[in-house]
Design a protein around this motif. Structure first.
Motif, PDB file in Angstrom:
ATOM      1  N   GLU A  68      94.715  55.852  58.458  1.00  0.00           N
ATOM      2  CA  GLU A  68      93.634  55.406  57.670  1.00  0.00           C
ATOM      3  C   GLU A  68      92.535  56.557  57.159  1.00  0.00           C
ATOM      4  N   LEU A  69      92.437  56.599  56.002  1.00  0.00           N
ATOM      5  CA  LEU A  69      91.553  57.711  55.490  1.00  0.00           C
ATOM      6  C   LEU A  69      90.264  57.145  55.152  1.00  0.00           C
ATOM      7  N   VAL A  70      89.143  57.717  55.816  1.00  0.00           N
ATOM      8  CA  VAL A  70      87.790  57.133  55.560  1.00  0.00           C
ATOM      9  C   VAL A  70      87.270  58.365  54.874  1.00  0.00           C
ATOM     10  N   VAL A  71      86.695  57.948  53.693  1.00  0.00           N
ATOM     11  CA  VAL A  71      86.047  58.848  52.780  1.00  0.00           C
ATOM     12  C   VAL A  71      84.987  58.132  52.066  1.00  0.00           C
ATOM     13  N   GLY A  72      83.835  58.810  51.901  1.00  0.00           N
ATOM     14  CA  GLY A  72      82.650  58.238  51.506  1.00  0.00           C
ATOM     15  C   GLY A  72      82.367  56.840  51.743  1.00  0.00           C
ATOM     16  N   GLY A  73      82.436  56.517  53.066  1.00  0.00           N
ATOM     17  CA  GLY A  73      82.061  55.338  53.775  1.00  0.00           C
ATOM     18  C   GLY A  73      82.963  54.226  53.585  1.00  0.00           C
ATOM     19  N   GLU A  74      84.176  54.536  52.943  1.00  0.00           N
ATOM     20  CA  GLU A  74      85.519  53.548  52.700  1.00  0.00           C
ATOM     21  C   GLU A  74      86.423  53.764  53.506  1.00  0.00           C
ATOM     22  N   THR A  75      87.347  53.001  53.972  1.00  0.00           N
ATOM     23  CA  THR A  75      88.429  53.156  54.847  1.00  0.00           C
ATOM     24  C   THR A  75      89.449  52.562  53.991  1.00  0.00           C
ATOM     25  N   VAL A  76      90.743  53.302  53.762  1.00  0.00           N
ATOM     26  CA  VAL A  76      91.473  53.058  53.030  1.00  0.00           C
ATOM     27  C   VAL A  76      92.841  53.079  53.857  1.00  0.00           C
ATOM     28  N   ALA A  77      93.839  52.185  53.931  1.00  0.00           N
ATOM     29  CA  ALA A  77      95.008  52.192  54.999  1.00  0.00           C
ATOM     30  C   ALA A  77      96.127  52.940  53.842  1.00  0.00           C
ATOM     31  N   LEU A  78      96.512  54.039  54.630  1.00  0.00           N
ATOM     32  CA  LEU A  78      97.672  54.975  54.001  1.00  0.00           C
ATOM     33  C   LEU A  78      99.197  54.459  54.674  1.00  0.00           C
ATOM     34  N   ALA A  79     100.237  54.419  53.945  1.00  0.00           N
ATOM     35  CA  ALA A  79     101.525  54.245  54.573  1.00  0.00           C
ATOM     36  C   ALA A  79     102.594  54.818  53.619  1.00  0.00           C
ATOM     37  N   ALA A  80     103.662  54.928  53.924  1.00  0.00           N
ATOM     38  CA  ALA A  80     104.676  55.871  53.235  1.00  0.00           C
ATOM     39  C   ALA A  80     104.781  55.113  51.884  1.00  0.00           C
ATOM     40  N   GLY A  81     104.810  55.931  50.909  1.00  0.00           N
ATOM     41  CA  GLY A  81     104.928  55.707  49.565  1.00  0.00           C
ATOM     42  C   GLY A  81     103.552  55.693  48.859  1.00  0.00           C
ATOM     43  N   ASP A  82     102.514  55.699  49.558  1.00  0.00           N
ATOM     44  CA  ASP A  82     101.161  55.538  49.325  1.00  0.00           C
ATOM     45  C   ASP A  82     100.502  56.883  48.636  1.00  0.00           C
ATOM     46  N   SER A  83      99.711  57.057  47.556  1.00  0.00           N
ATOM     47  CA  SER A  83      99.150  58.382  47.203  1.00  0.00           C
ATOM     48  C   SER A  83      97.509  58.188  47.174  1.00  0.00           C
ATOM     49  N   TYR A  84      96.777  59.290  47.544  1.00  0.00           N
ATOM     50  CA  TYR A  84      95.533  59.102  47.465  1.00  0.00           C
ATOM     51  C   TYR A  84      94.701  60.301  47.065  1.00  0.00           C
ATOM     52  N   CYS A  85      93.387  60.390  46.785  1.00  0.00           N
ATOM     53  CA  CYS A  85      92.590  61.390  46.438  1.00  0.00           C
ATOM     54  C   CYS A  85      91.311  61.473  46.978  1.00  0.00           C
ATOM     55  N   VAL A  86      90.899  62.675  47.553  1.00  0.00           N
ATOM     56  CA  VAL A  86      89.589  62.947  48.155  1.00  0.00           C
ATOM     57  C   VAL A  86      89.024  63.855  47.243  1.00  0.00           C
ATOM     58  N   PRO A  87      87.791  63.535  46.703  1.00  0.00           N
ATOM     59  CA  PRO A  87      87.020  64.322  45.796  1.00  0.00           C
ATOM     60  C   PRO A  87      86.527  65.356  46.548  1.00  0.00           C
ATOM     61  N   ALA A  88      86.123  66.539  45.853  1.00  0.00           N
ATOM     62  CA  ALA A  88      85.436  67.684  46.257  1.00  0.00           C
ATOM     63  C   ALA A  88      84.095  67.342  46.653  1.00  0.00           C
ATOM     64  N   GLY A  89      83.696  67.818  48.140  1.00  0.00           N
ATOM     65  CA  GLY A  89      82.493  67.719  48.471  1.00  0.00           C
ATOM     66  C   GLY A  89      82.041  66.506  49.120  1.00  0.00           C
ATOM     67  N   VAL A  90      83.042  65.471  49.210  1.00  0.00           N
ATOM     68  CA  VAL A  90      82.713  64.112  49.949  1.00  0.00           C
ATOM     69  C   VAL A  90      83.285  64.284  51.295  1.00  0.00           C
ATOM     70  N   ALA A  91      82.549  63.895  52.215  1.00  0.00           N
ATOM     71  CA  ALA A  91      82.832  64.000  53.627  1.00  0.00           C
ATOM     72  C   ALA A  91      83.974  62.783  53.890  1.00  0.00           C
ATOM     73  N   HIS A  92      85.068  63.255  54.912  1.00  0.00           N
ATOM     74  CA  HIS A  92      86.031  62.450  54.957  1.00  0.00           C
ATOM     75  C   HIS A  92      86.710  62.722  56.370  1.00  0.00           C
ATOM     76  N   THR A  93      87.689  61.788  56.586  1.00  0.00           N
ATOM     77  CA  THR A  93      88.626  62.137  58.173  1.00  0.00           C
ATOM     78  C   THR A  93      89.845  61.238  57.789  1.00  0.00           C
ATOM     79  N   TYR A  94      90.713  61.627  58.745  1.00  0.00           N
ATOM     80  CA  TYR A  94      91.911  60.628  58.685  1.00  0.00           C
ATOM     81  C   TYR A  94      91.999  60.195  60.209  1.00  0.00           C
ATOM     82  N   ARG A  95      92.227  58.944  60.436  1.00  0.00           N
ATOM     83  CA  ARG A  95      92.824  58.408  61.792  1.00  0.00           C
ATOM     84  C   ARG A  95      94.338  58.291  61.581  1.00  0.00           C
ATOM     85  N   ILE A  96      95.028  58.980  62.414  1.00  0.00           N
ATOM     86  CA  ILE A  96      96.521  58.697  62.293  1.00  0.00           C
ATOM     87  C   ILE A  96      96.990  57.700  63.347  1.00  0.00           C
ATOM     88  N   LEU A  97      97.498  56.779  62.659  1.00  0.00           N
ATOM     89  CA  LEU A  97      97.909  55.534  63.452  1.00  0.00           C
ATOM     90  C   LEU A  97      99.380  55.535  64.015  1.00  0.00           C
TER      91      LEU A  97
END
Length: 102
Positions: free
Chosen positions: A59-88
């Motif tokens: 799960e990518l938590v960025v800018g207050g939003e949680t996005v589920a990530l799985a094989a084949g997904d792509s993502y973008c984290v803007p510069a200057g935005v707080a984020h973290t990853y929860r590896i499931l």
């Protein structure tokens, strides 16, 4: 000038990332077989990050939003935005950062 970096022999960086090819304006890195976690701290970076999930789930938590990530997904984290990853599930992803991550 062309530079080749083999992920097989590349050393892990300070956060566990594997440094791949790097230019003046763009860098690549790989997060290889990251184990599940629930307590990775939030971070903010001066670079923009785009990534592609090779295997696993997170799960990518960025800018207050949680996005589920799985094989084949792509993502973008803007510069200057707080984020973290929860590896499931053991997670491997390749990321490109601009400018290159320090």
């Amino acid at each position: 000038m062309t530079t080749k970096v083999s992920a097989r022999g590349a050393a892990a960086g300070p956060h566990g990332e594997i440094a791949l090819a790097r230019g003046e304006r763009l860098g690549m890195r790989m997060w290889r077989a990251e184990e599940p976690n629930a307590d990775k701290p939030m971070t903010t970076a001066a670079h923009e990050t785009v990534g592609y999930v090779i295997s696993g789930r997170a799960e990518l938590v960025v800018g207050g939003e949680t996005v589920a990530l799985a094989a084949g997904d792509s993502y973008c984290v803007p510069a200057g935005v707080a984020h973290t990853y929860r590896i499931l599930e053991t997670f491997t992803a390749v990321e490109a950062t601009a400018p290159p991550a320090a």
